[in-house]
Enzyme design. Sequence first.
Site, PDB file in Angstrom:
ATOM      1  N   ASP A 193       7.974  12.215   2.562  1.00  0.00           N
ATOM      2  CA  ASP A 193       9.189  12.277   1.741  1.00  0.00           C
ATOM      3  C   ASP A 193      10.202  13.168   2.456  1.00  0.00           C
ATOM      4  O   ASP A 193       9.937  14.344   2.674  1.00  0.00           O
ATOM      5  CB  ASP A 193       8.806  12.844   0.364  1.00  0.00           C
ATOM      6  CG  ASP A 193      10.025  13.324  -0.418  1.00  0.00           C
ATOM      7  OD1 ASP A 193      11.130  12.813  -0.165  1.00  0.00           O
ATOM      8  OD2 ASP A 193       9.856  14.212  -1.283  1.00  0.00           O
ATOM      9  N   ASP A 201      12.372  14.599  -3.193  1.00  0.00           N
ATOM     10  CA  ASP A 201      12.288  14.093  -4.572  1.00  0.00           C
ATOM     11  C   ASP A 201      10.845  13.719  -4.951  1.00  0.00           C
ATOM     12  O   ASP A 201      10.597  13.204  -6.040  1.00  0.00           O
ATOM     13  CB  ASP A 201      13.240  12.898  -4.779  1.00  0.00           C
ATOM     14  CG  ASP A 201      12.845  11.685  -3.943  1.00  0.00           C
ATOM     15  OD1 ASP A 201      11.856  11.777  -3.159  1.00  0.00           O
ATOM     16  OD2 ASP A 201      13.513  10.637  -4.046  1.00  0.00           O
ATOM     17  N   ASP A 206       9.657   7.992   1.627  1.00  0.00           N
ATOM     18  CA  ASP A 206      10.786   7.148   2.024  1.00  0.00           C
ATOM     19  C   ASP A 206      10.687   6.831   3.512  1.00  0.00           C
ATOM     20  O   ASP A 206       9.800   7.336   4.217  1.00  0.00           O
ATOM     21  CB  ASP A 206      12.120   7.840   1.679  1.00  0.00           C
ATOM     22  CG  ASP A 206      12.175   9.260   2.196  1.00  0.00           C
ATOM     23  OD1 ASP A 206      11.942   9.446   3.400  1.00  0.00           O
ATOM     24  OD2 ASP A 206      12.411  10.193   1.396  1.00  0.00           O
ATOM     25  N   ASP A 265       6.265  -6.330   4.090  1.00  0.00           N
ATOM     26  CA  ASP A 265       5.324  -6.849   3.093  1.00  0.00           C
ATOM     27  C   ASP A 265       6.070  -7.929   2.311  1.00  0.00           C
ATOM     28  O   ASP A 265       7.057  -7.639   1.630  1.00  0.00           O
ATOM     29  CB  ASP A 265       4.899  -5.684   2.184  1.00  0.00           C
ATOM     30  CG  ASP A 265       3.560  -5.917   1.510  1.00  0.00           C
ATOM     31  OD1 ASP A 265       3.264  -7.084   1.191  1.00  0.00           O
ATOM     32  OD2 ASP A 265       2.824  -4.943   1.281  1.00  0.00           O
ATOM     33  N   ASP A 298       1.661 -10.699   0.842  1.00  0.00           N
ATOM     34  CA  ASP A 298       1.051 -10.277  -0.408  1.00  0.00           C
ATOM     35  C   ASP A 298       0.460 -11.490  -1.132  1.00  0.00           C
ATOM     36  O   ASP A 298       1.074 -12.558  -1.159  1.00  0.00           O
ATOM     37  CB  ASP A 298       2.142  -9.629  -1.276  1.00  0.00           C
ATOM     38  CG  ASP A 298       1.599  -8.983  -2.534  1.00  0.00           C
ATOM     39  OD1 ASP A 298       0.874  -7.975  -2.407  1.00  0.00           O
ATOM     40  OD2 ASP A 298       1.898  -9.487  -3.633  1.00  0.00           O
ATOM     41  N   GLU A 334      -2.967 -11.366   2.873  1.00  0.00           N
ATOM     42  CA  GLU A 334      -3.877 -10.719   1.931  1.00  0.00           C
ATOM     43  C   GLU A 334      -4.576 -11.841   1.177  1.00  0.00           C
ATOM     44  O   GLU A 334      -3.989 -12.471   0.302  1.00  0.00           O
ATOM     45  CB  GLU A 334      -3.103  -9.841   0.936  1.00  0.00           C
ATOM     46  CG  GLU A 334      -4.035  -9.138  -0.034  1.00  0.00           C
ATOM     47  CD  GLU A 334      -3.392  -8.741  -1.367  1.00  0.00           C
ATOM     48  OE1 GLU A 334      -3.898  -7.835  -2.026  1.00  0.00           O
ATOM     49  OE2 GLU A 334      -2.387  -9.372  -1.770  1.00  0.00           O
ATOM     50  N   HIS A 342      -4.423   0.202  -0.449  1.00  0.00           N
ATOM     51  CA  HIS A 342      -3.879   0.935  -1.593  1.00  0.00           C
ATOM     52  C   HIS A 342      -4.351   0.372  -2.929  1.00  0.00           C
ATOM     53  O   HIS A 342      -3.913   0.850  -3.973  1.00  0.00           O
ATOM     54  CB  HIS A 342      -2.350   0.886  -1.527  1.00  0.00           C
ATOM     55  CG  HIS A 342      -1.823  -0.519  -1.654  1.00  0.00           C
ATOM     56  ND1 HIS A 342      -2.093  -1.500  -0.721  1.00  0.00           N
ATOM     57  CD2 HIS A 342      -1.070  -1.113  -2.605  1.00  0.00           C
ATOM     58  CE1 HIS A 342      -1.529  -2.627  -1.111  1.00  0.00           C
ATOM     59  NE2 HIS A 342      -0.898  -2.426  -2.252  1.00  0.00           N
ATOM     60  N   ASP A 343      -5.193  -0.654  -2.894  1.00  0.00           N
ATOM     61  CA  ASP A 343      -5.632  -1.301  -4.134  1.00  0.00           C
ATOM     62  C   ASP A 343      -7.077  -1.006  -4.508  1.00  0.00           C
ATOM     63  O   ASP A 343      -7.545  -1.450  -5.562  1.00  0.00           O
ATOM     64  CB  ASP A 343      -5.488  -2.828  -4.007  1.00  0.00           C
ATOM     65  CG  ASP A 343      -4.040  -3.263  -3.961  1.00  0.00           C
ATOM     66  OD1 ASP A 343      -3.186  -2.572  -4.546  1.00  0.00           O
ATOM     67  OD2 ASP A 343      -3.757  -4.304  -3.317  1.00  0.00           O
TER      68      ASP A 343
END
Length: 741
Positions: free
Chosen positions: A230, A234, A238, A307, A409, A476, A533-534
């Site tokens: 980041d 915040d 990013d 993605d 995806d 994927e 990440h899943d």
Amino acid sequence: MRRRPDLGGLEAVLLDMDGTLVDSDASVERAWSTWAGEYGVPVDTVLAVAHGSPAGRTVAHLLPRLGPEEVAIAARRQLALQYDDLSDVAAAPGAHELLATLDRCGLPWAVVTSADGRLAKARLAAAGIDPPLLLTIDDVRHGKPDPEGYLRAAGLLRADPAACLVVEDSEPGLAAGTAAGMPTAALRGLDGDLRLFDLGHLAHLLRRARTSPWWRDAVGYQVYLPSFGDSTGDGWGDLAGAGEHLDHLARLGVDVVWLTPFFRSPMRDHGYDIADYRVVDPSFGGDAALDELLARAHRRGMRVIGDLVVNHTSDAHPWFTAASSSRADPYRDYYIWRDPAPDGGPPNNWLSHFGGPAWTFSEATGQYYLHLFSPEQPDLNWRNPALAAQVDEVIEHWLARGLDGFRIDTAAYLVKDADLRDNPLLPADLLVPVGGVTMEWRRQDHRHDIHQPDVHAVHERWRRVADRHDAFLVGEVYELDPGTLARFVDGERLHSSFWFGLVESGWDPERIDTMLAAAAAASPRLSWVQGNHDRPRAATRYGGGQVGRRRSLALHVLMASLPGTMWIYQGEELGLGDGHVPRGHGADPLATAEPGQSRDAARTPMPWRPGPGLGFTTGRPWLPEGGRTDADTVAAQEADPASHLTTLRRLLTTRRRLAGPAAATDEIARADLGAGVTAYRRGGLWAVANLRDATAAEVELPAPAVFDSDDPAVTPERPRTGRVRLAPQQALLLAGPWPAS
Ligand code: GLC
């Protein structure tokens, strides 16, 4: 903007000597310090300007009142001090690897230095380097930053200057290369057209530039953008934040970075709900931040893929706003609408991944729309050619803009059964034990909603677009049967597809052994992954703690031998297990349907260094830090030669040095090296692992070991031979004999 050098089309490589090819820092500094004392010049001033330009010029600059003769005397004195001191002069890291690679690629090379001939010869000899062409300050009138030396070298090698790569570690040297019209590669954190962390890095890039296609056997790395870096404080990752960590990836040996979605989005699924396919979300830094990231990655020789999320859009996408306004709207058919069932309920029994039916009723037009994920993610209608044409343009747009491809995806979800037939229910004993989806979803046999054969035609049309840009498409596809998965990468379909066998798996060595062998035999084009990440992180699924880490590493060693691409999910290089997310602090929409299935634990911030915010953010992170220890961080592991990071880096460095001989063939064979030993052979490369938990294995090595997960002293220069005892989860790479080709 800088050019992206065409390393495949090079005609010669021109290397600076001191600080580039030869590490002479200590002796150069000593000589200048003594000289500074003799001439009464402050040492710091001298060291700041001495590097990269001829001694005479530096002396004249430092002592402007001296006449030309006195300058010559002072410069001679300086050189005399240097001639006498070769004690710690050595080849720079990766120098010999680079020179061997240049030889193998048949690329001519030369050394162009601002040192004088006698000194240059002495230093090169001390480093064991004998250049075919050496140009020193004795041969050219003007030293760097004048381009004369480089232009002369190109002329003597009969190479087009625009196809000569200049490798330098100082500003004057880089300026000389640029003034000669040559692409440059810079060391020591300087920026040239390429930015190198050492000469082994350049050797790797040159070998990869001669590998076709470029993604063959590449190492990929998944950046989950919200949690990687980041830059604004915040608490949300990013693109600029990601850009700050590219050196970490380059050092790890990453060839291609997959960025999770950065498009404009209401972030109901953290970017997997896109409201505008052509705009970078302001929370990720907007379009300029993406351009900067691409330039930075390309300068390090890495590619970047995006993605592509086109099974569905966000409900905030203007297509959906239009489509839901009226049955007659031209965008209506971009989505899948149906009348209610006779009882007023959903049109069929399909389910949403995130809980409940896959259908939501839209009051305005009196029909249901389909969404295989949340109601905020309406599914697109892939039977509509107008939609397909729009998506072609989106792909074209980003590839022209500099992306090097896409991860696709839910690549097998796009096309649905034309008649929207009900899915049959599965008998309870057939339930597949997978994570990241609800129990309700697992009860159905997803015969009609996903994995329809028509989807291949969509991939084929994308492939045509991608190939025009030399871009890479990796799908994927949650299809665990390797034979069925291989069909997704057959012929002119996707270039590759992830095989999720190891992602869906806990630690069951025998099962893993069998599954992996079947996948390896199914296709040379699969992408090997342990996590994303899943799903829960690999080290956690494999038992947690040190044991989980060792198991994950042993699998990485096996993966390193397989044809295809090998992927690392951010943090896996640190051996991270799941982050701890206290109840009530999560953010995953899946958790609202089934808290136990939350994906947050795999998404907590990347731990860069100890302290609040973990070096990820100066603010409050959007997900909890996860309870990371100091030892989990990149900073701590960098400094530890036995850390998970250092070991994985060593594995990947060794693998890339062996890539040439291995890549001569895609044939992979299992080798029988005795009970309990898993071994693969691919050309001249072998991977050997003891996956068993409690028993050591005795192995007679069929070739020298060049990597040993448990012993950093084993290297290609110092291989291990003979009989070894492999502790549980110890794994080796062996090299040779090379195949004749
Ligand atoms: C993919 C993504 C996942 C997302 C889903 C819907 O499976 O990896 O994170 O929720 O697609 O786009």
